[in-house]
Motif scaffolding. Structure first.
Motif, PDB file in Angstrom:
ATOM      1  N   ALA A  50      50.448  45.495  54.388  1.00  0.00           N
ATOM      2  CA  ALA A  50      49.377  44.852  53.618  1.00  0.00           C
ATOM      3  C   ALA A  50      49.743  44.820  52.144  1.00  0.00           C
ATOM      4  CB  ALA A  50      48.055  45.589  53.817  1.00  0.00           C
ATOM      5  N   ALA A  51      49.261  43.779  51.470  1.00  0.00           N
ATOM      6  CA  ALA A  51      49.422  43.648  50.021  1.00  0.00           C
ATOM      7  C   ALA A  51      48.046  43.467  49.406  1.00  0.00           C
ATOM      8  CB  ALA A  51      50.315  42.454  49.689  1.00  0.00           C
ATOM      9  N   LEU A  52      47.873  43.993  48.202  1.00  0.00           N
ATOM     10  CA  LEU A  52      46.581  43.930  47.513  1.00  0.00           C
ATOM     11  C   LEU A  52      46.626  42.889  46.402  1.00  0.00           C
ATOM     12  CD1 LEU A  52      43.753  44.900  46.816  1.00  0.00           C
ATOM     13  CD2 LEU A  52      44.780  46.831  45.593  1.00  0.00           C
ATOM     14  N   VAL A  53      45.697  41.924  46.464  1.00  0.00           N
ATOM     15  CA  VAL A  53      45.595  40.869  45.447  1.00  0.00           C
ATOM     16  C   VAL A  53      44.152  40.856  44.936  1.00  0.00           C
ATOM     17  CG1 VAL A  53      45.789  38.398  44.970  1.00  0.00           C
ATOM     18  CG2 VAL A  53      47.413  39.510  46.527  1.00  0.00           C
ATOM     19  N   PRO A  54      43.862  41.531  43.824  1.00  0.00           N
ATOM     20  CA  PRO A  54      42.487  41.580  43.321  1.00  0.00           C
ATOM     21  C   PRO A  54      42.027  40.255  42.708  1.00  0.00           C
ATOM     22  CG  PRO A  54      43.837  43.392  42.460  1.00  0.00           C
ATOM     23  CD  PRO A  54      44.761  42.398  43.062  1.00  0.00           C
ATOM     24  N   MET A  55      40.763  39.959  42.876  1.00  0.00           N
ATOM     25  CA  MET A  55      40.156  38.791  42.241  1.00  0.00           C
ATOM     26  C   MET A  55      40.198  38.897  40.718  1.00  0.00           C
ATOM     27  SD  MET A  55      36.139  37.724  42.355  1.00  0.00           S
ATOM     28  CE  MET A  55      35.829  38.570  40.782  1.00  0.00           C
ATOM     29  N   ASP A  56      40.189  40.129  40.190  1.00  0.00           N
ATOM     30  CA  ASP A  56      40.086  40.337  38.750  1.00  0.00           C
ATOM     31  C   ASP A  56      41.262  39.759  37.969  1.00  0.00           C
ATOM     32  OD1 ASP A  56      37.623  41.467  38.835  1.00  0.00           O
ATOM     33  OD2 ASP A  56      38.247  43.504  38.332  1.00  0.00           O
ATOM     34  N   GLY A  57      42.381  39.483  38.643  1.00  0.00           N
ATOM     35  CA  GLY A  57      43.494  38.843  37.964  1.00  0.00           C
ATOM     36  C   GLY A  57      43.159  37.450  37.460  1.00  0.00           C
ATOM     37  N   VAL A 101      55.205  34.973  46.748  1.00  0.00           N
ATOM     38  CA  VAL A 101      54.127  34.481  45.889  1.00  0.00           C
ATOM     39  C   VAL A 101      53.798  35.570  44.876  1.00  0.00           C
ATOM     40  CG1 VAL A 101      51.704  33.769  45.811  1.00  0.00           C
ATOM     41  CG2 VAL A 101      53.174  32.988  47.677  1.00  0.00           C
ATOM     42  N   TYR A 102      53.677  35.167  43.615  1.00  0.00           N
ATOM     43  CA  TYR A 102      53.347  36.117  42.555  1.00  0.00           C
ATOM     44  C   TYR A 102      51.909  35.897  42.097  1.00  0.00           C
ATOM     45  CZ  TYR A 102      58.232  37.407  42.365  1.00  0.00           C
ATOM     46  OH  TYR A 102      59.475  37.876  42.695  1.00  0.00           O
ATOM     47  N   ALA A 103      51.090  36.935  42.277  1.00  0.00           N
ATOM     48  CA  ALA A 103      49.673  36.861  41.916  1.00  0.00           C
ATOM     49  C   ALA A 103      49.439  37.597  40.601  1.00  0.00           C
ATOM     50  CB  ALA A 103      48.823  37.484  43.015  1.00  0.00           C
ATOM     51  N   PRO A 104      48.372  37.242  39.882  1.00  0.00           N
ATOM     52  CA  PRO A 104      48.060  37.951  38.635  1.00  0.00           C
ATOM     53  C   PRO A 104      47.325  39.261  38.903  1.00  0.00           C
ATOM     54  CG  PRO A 104      46.453  36.224  38.997  1.00  0.00           C
ATOM     55  CD  PRO A 104      47.453  36.101  40.108  1.00  0.00           C
ATOM     56  N   ALA A 105      47.442  40.173  37.969  1.00  0.00           N
ATOM     57  CA  ALA A 105      46.698  41.435  37.999  1.00  0.00           C
ATOM     58  C   ALA A 105      45.770  41.456  36.789  1.00  0.00           C
ATOM     59  CB  ALA A 105      47.653  42.620  37.969  1.00  0.00           C
ATOM     60  N   PHE A 106      44.952  42.517  36.701  1.00  0.00           N
ATOM     61  CA  PHE A 106      44.085  42.696  35.535  1.00  0.00           C
ATOM     62  C   PHE A 106      44.336  44.077  34.966  1.00  0.00           C
ATOM     63  CE2 PHE A 106      40.032  43.792  33.438  1.00  0.00           C
ATOM     64  CZ  PHE A 106      39.951  42.714  32.557  1.00  0.00           C
ATOM     65  N   ASP A 107      44.662  44.139  33.694  1.00  0.00           N
ATOM     66  CA  ASP A 107      44.919  45.403  33.007  1.00  0.00           C
ATOM     67  C   ASP A 107      43.620  45.877  32.357  1.00  0.00           C
ATOM     68  OD1 ASP A 107      45.652  47.373  31.064  1.00  0.00           O
ATOM     69  OD2 ASP A 107      47.710  46.627  31.132  1.00  0.00           O
ATOM     70  N   ARG A 108      43.024  46.918  32.902  1.00  0.00           N
ATOM     71  CA  ARG A 108      41.741  47.389  32.379  1.00  0.00           C
ATOM     72  C   ARG A 108      41.882  47.990  30.981  1.00  0.00           C
ATOM     73  NH1 ARG A 108      37.509  47.138  35.699  1.00  0.00           N
ATOM     74  NH2 ARG A 108      37.857  46.975  37.952  1.00  0.00           N
ATOM     75  N   ALA A 109      43.040  48.546  30.672  1.00  0.00           N
ATOM     76  CA  ALA A 109      43.234  49.109  29.340  1.00  0.00           C
ATOM     77  C   ALA A 109      43.269  48.007  28.286  1.00  0.00           C
ATOM     78  CB  ALA A 109      44.519  49.932  29.302  1.00  0.00           C
ATOM     79  N   VAL A 114      47.113  39.678  33.691  1.00  0.00           N
ATOM     80  CA  VAL A 114      48.563  39.707  33.521  1.00  0.00           C
ATOM     81  C   VAL A 114      49.172  38.827  34.605  1.00  0.00           C
ATOM     82  CG1 VAL A 114      50.629  41.140  33.443  1.00  0.00           C
ATOM     83  CG2 VAL A 114      48.435  42.057  32.616  1.00  0.00           C
ATOM     84  N   ALA A 115      49.768  37.723  34.196  1.00  0.00           N
ATOM     85  CA  ALA A 115      50.300  36.753  35.155  1.00  0.00           C
ATOM     86  C   ALA A 115      51.528  37.300  35.883  1.00  0.00           C
ATOM     87  CB  ALA A 115      50.663  35.453  34.436  1.00  0.00           C
ATOM     88  N   GLY A 116      51.697  36.868  37.133  1.00  0.00           N
ATOM     89  CA  GLY A 116      52.916  37.158  37.884  1.00  0.00           C
ATOM     90  C   GLY A 116      53.193  38.617  38.113  1.00  0.00           C
ATOM     91  N   ALA A 117      52.164  39.454  38.206  1.00  0.00           N
ATOM     92  CA  ALA A 117      52.356  40.909  38.261  1.00  0.00           C
ATOM     93  C   ALA A 117      52.430  41.467  39.679  1.00  0.00           C
ATOM     94  CB  ALA A 117      51.230  41.603  37.497  1.00  0.00           C
TER      95      ALA A 117
END
Length: 208
Positions: A50-57, A101-109, A114-117
């Protein structure tokens, strides 16, 4: 989370993680319900399947929110690129052999996307995605649920959820008074909207 409940949810997710066919599991719920924590635990227990792709990206960048006059409502449905998120889910449903496929992440700090993370290998059978608006039925958000093989709604009592949410904001840099105001004026307005989608979920998970 109760160990027995986690084991049961892992077993249910494992049934979706069948090699040779890509499936998508969505975890929805109000802010602070435990979506990211459960998603990460499921991915860890599925041993590479499994891979995790959060909506927050798909948060809009802070500069764009300021330009649109939406910075004080960050986290509301119109502060995300819902069309982009839906397009990514559609692409993830039909992986192309040999193409990551490269999905974005979200850096809470940083409070920025963050694109392509996040790399998603085409051979990973299950994508787990989590976020507030997976069951929302307005605008481009309405296109999310049809792309999910299962959608779970995480239900946590507000007496637990709200204090945890305040503590999360404090942990990532807000002073406590600001955090409490933000939760009261922004997060809880979003929570009421999110809860409207509860009946559309395939499974309601009672969190603790």
């Amino acid at each position: 989370m109760d160990a027995q409940l986690l084991a049961e949810l892992t077993d249910r997710a494992r049934l979706l993680a069948v090699p040779g066919r890509r499936r998508i599991l969505g975890l929805a719920g109000a802010p602070g319900a435990g979506k990211s924590t459960l998603a990460a635990r499921l991915v860890a227990r599925l041993d590479g399947r499994a891979a995790l792709v959060p909506m927050d990206g798909f948060h809009l960048a802070q500069a764009e929110l300021a330009r649109l006059g939406r910075a004080e409502r960050k986290g509301a449905p119109d502060t995300f690129d819902a069309a982009g998120y839906t397009a990514l889910l559609a692409r993830l449903r039909t992986p192309e052999p040999g193409t990551t496929v490269y999905a974005p992440a979200f850096d809470r700090a940083l409070e920025e996307p963050v694109a392509g993370a996040i790399p998603v290998d085409p051979d990973v059978p299950l994508v787990i995605t989590e976020g507030n608006y997976l069951l929302h039925d307005e605008g481009h958000w309405a296109g999310v649920l049809p792309l999910l093989d299962e959608a779970w709604f995480l239900d946590l009592d507000d007496r637990c959820r709200v204090p945890r949410l305040v503590e999360r904001h404090v942990r990532f840099g807000k002073d406590r008074a600001h955090a409490e105001r933000w939760v009261r004026d922004s997060d809880e307005a979003n929570a009421r909207l999110v809860t409207r989608g509860r009946a559309r979920a395939h499974l309601v998970v009672r969190m603790s």
